[in-house]
Design an enzyme around this catalytic site. Structure first.
Site, PDB file in Angstrom:
ATOM      1  CG  ASP A  16      -2.112  -0.962   0.986  1.00  0.00           C
ATOM      2  OD1 ASP A  16      -2.458  -1.213  -0.194  1.00  0.00           O
ATOM      3  OD2 ASP A  16      -2.651  -1.475   1.979  1.00  0.00           O
ATOM      4  NE  ARG A  97       0.303   3.539  13.483  1.00  0.00           N
ATOM      5  CZ  ARG A  97       1.134   2.544  13.185  1.00  0.00           C
ATOM      6  NH1 ARG A  97       2.436   2.692  13.343  1.00  0.00           N
ATOM      7  NH2 ARG A  97       0.680   1.410  12.719  1.00  0.00           N
ATOM      8  CG  ASP A 126      -2.770   2.872  12.854  1.00  0.00           C
ATOM      9  OD1 ASP A 126      -2.575   3.172  14.047  1.00  0.00           O
ATOM     10  OD2 ASP A 126      -2.586   1.728  12.409  1.00  0.00           O
ATOM     11  CB  SER A 177      -3.856  -6.467   8.643  1.00  0.00           C
ATOM     12  OG  SER A 177      -3.378  -5.215   9.063  1.00  0.00           O
TER      13      SER A 177
HETATM   14  N1  ARG Z   1      -6.248  -1.864  16.785  1.00  0.00           N
HETATM   15  C1  ARG Z   1      -4.912  -1.503  17.104  1.00  0.00           C
HETATM   16  C2  ARG Z   1      -4.820  -0.021  17.328  1.00  0.00           C
HETATM   17  O1  ARG Z   1      -5.692   0.683  16.893  1.00  0.00           O
HETATM   18  C3  ARG Z   1      -3.949  -2.013  16.084  1.00  0.00           C
HETATM   19  C4  ARG Z   1      -3.918  -1.270  14.798  1.00  0.00           C
HETATM   20  C5  ARG Z   1      -2.993  -1.920  13.815  1.00  0.00           C
HETATM   21  N2  ARG Z   1      -2.701  -1.063  12.717  1.00  0.00           N
HETATM   22  C6  ARG Z   1      -2.366  -1.501  11.519  1.00  0.00           C
HETATM   23  N3  ARG Z   1      -2.161  -0.594  10.598  1.00  0.00           N
HETATM   24  N4  ARG Z   1      -2.277  -2.774  11.229  1.00  0.00           N
HETATM   25  O2  ARG Z   1      -3.913   0.472  17.912  1.00  0.00           O
END
Ligand code: ARG
Length: 401
Positions: A16, A97, A126, A177
């Site tokens: 991506d 992040r 994210d 993922s």
């Molecule tokens: N649900 C978790 C969070 O919001 C994990 C997110 C994982 N992100 C990803 N781009 N695979 O912190």
């Protein structure tokens, strides 16, 4: 019309974010794409990623090692706050992040870029954390999120990429993922989307199955200074080495797996699997040391209000928010005497706290003992209970039929 001139793109090397490079240039008229990959201890060589970005058409490909800063300025404050979203998830992904946005904004300012970009879709947390983190640090900068707009399926994104020389993933790509850094892994999607399906053993990489964990217990002493972990078994360790060591020990004993349904910021419920061996044990140990060294009222107020709010702020992308700074000030004030050592017994998927000590311990054997040395004035309890319960007594008298 061109959406921006020069863009700094958060880059992971995956399909991506790779497709974002030609997409930004061709579809959105961006002249120059600079990629930025952050090393947050994900245990992956970033050299090939750097080369890949250039091959995909980036004019410059930056790699920043931010592992130490990640632990010191993000993970350790979260440990002081016992930060567990919905009482369970220690925010391993969420904490990364704001740091990535800091690197992005700094690079954009340094290279004179008018926008930053990320590859998040419109469904996750994210994107919220990226957009808010960037805006909070530089409200003038444009934010481009191609994957939120392009409407391509994964297969379509792969064939779009192939048109511009981005190779399709060699091995049949995993249905999961995964996000990974030094604090842990998060695993979603594929068969896990059915909340009744048990996670297959193969998704785990940092924790052993309990079936394979040692049959003998291991005792580990974790020492804290002012709420920050500093030593394991008496050996002072750097922040990164300490987390690494705790990941190894806890992971080896099958500690640190979480399987939960969580509430995303955008209102979706999602099924999430986490492996966060070290971080989880450190939070548990820290909580225990607080129980020993903080008064009851500070403990209750911190747990019920501050810690809970703190974990939500992190989850919801509000790291760079004044409330977060105010909570940090409260937390740091409480941590002055959170110094001492916690003994953890690891055995077959359990990390049980079996001992604690502190030079600032508020535990008093004179008061708590049931033996002959008891210094507590038992008779004083009667008057206390009379006053404490007076309103209940009045209510009971008036409502008794
Ligand atoms: N649900 C978790 C969070 O919001 C994990 C997110 C994982 N992100 C990803 N781009 N695979 O912190």
């Amino acid at each position: 019309m061109s959406r921006a001139n020069k863009v700094v793109l958060a880059y992971s090397g995956g399909v991506d974010t790779s497709v974002c490079i030609p997409y930004l240039k061709i579809e959105w008229g961006v002249k120059e794409v600079i990629t930025l990959a952050a090393d947050l201890g994900q245990g992956e060589e970033l050299g090939p990623i750097q080369a890949k970005a250039l091959k995909c058409g980036a004019v410059e490909s930056l790699v920043e090692d931010a592992t130490e800063e990640f632990v010191t300025d993000y993970a350790f404050p979260a440990i002081k706050a016992n930060a567990l979203y919905e009482n369970r998830y220690p925010l391993s992904t969420a904490l990364a992040r704001p740091l990535i946005t800091k690197l992005l904004v700094r690079a954009a300012e340094k290279y004179g870029a008018d926008a930053v970009a990320h590859g998040c879709t419109g469904k996750g947390n994210d994107q919220v954390r990226f957009d808010l983190g960037i805006t909070a640090q530089n409200p003038e900068i444009k934010i481009l999120a191609p994957a939120r707009e392009w409407g391509m399926s994964r297969e379509e994104a792969i064939s779009y990429g192939e048109k511009y020389g981005i190779e399709a993933p060699v091995k049949k790509s995993s249905p999961f993922s995964i996000d990974r850094n030094l604090l842990g892994r998060s695993i979603e999607a594929g068969p896990l989307e059915d909340p009744m399906t048990e996670p297959p053993e193969e998704i785990y990489a940092l924790t052993k199955s309990i079936l394979d964990a040692p049959n003998e217990p291991q005792y580990v002493d974790i020492s804290f200074e002012k709420g920050t972990p500093v030593a394991v078994d008496g050996e002072g360790l750097s922040p990164v080495a300490l987390i690494t060591k705790m990941n190894e020990i806890a992971g080896n004993h099958g500690v640190g797996r979480i399987d939960m349904i969580e509430n995303r910021v955008v209102g979706i419920k999602s099924r999430e699997i986490y492996e966060v061996p070290g971080l989880l044990v450190l939070i548990k140990a820290h909580q225990d040391l607080e129980s020993l060294t903080l008064t009851g009222d500070v403990t209750h107020y911190k747990r019920g209000h501050i810690d809970e709010m703190y974990s939500r702020l992190i989850y919801e992308g509000l790291w760079f928010n004044p409330l977060k700074n105010a909570l940090d000030a409260f937390i740091n004030e409480t941590q002055e005497r959170v110094t001492g050592t916690i003994r953890v017994k690891f055995l077959k998927g359990n990390a049980t706290i079996v001992g604690r000590k502190s030079p600032y311990s508020l535990y008093s054997e004179d008061l708590s003992t049931y033996g002959v040395d008891d210094k507590f004035d038992h008779k004083a309890a009667e008057g206390f209970i009379y006053v404490w319960g007076l309103s209940t007594r009045v209510w009971a008298e008036k409502t008794r039929s």
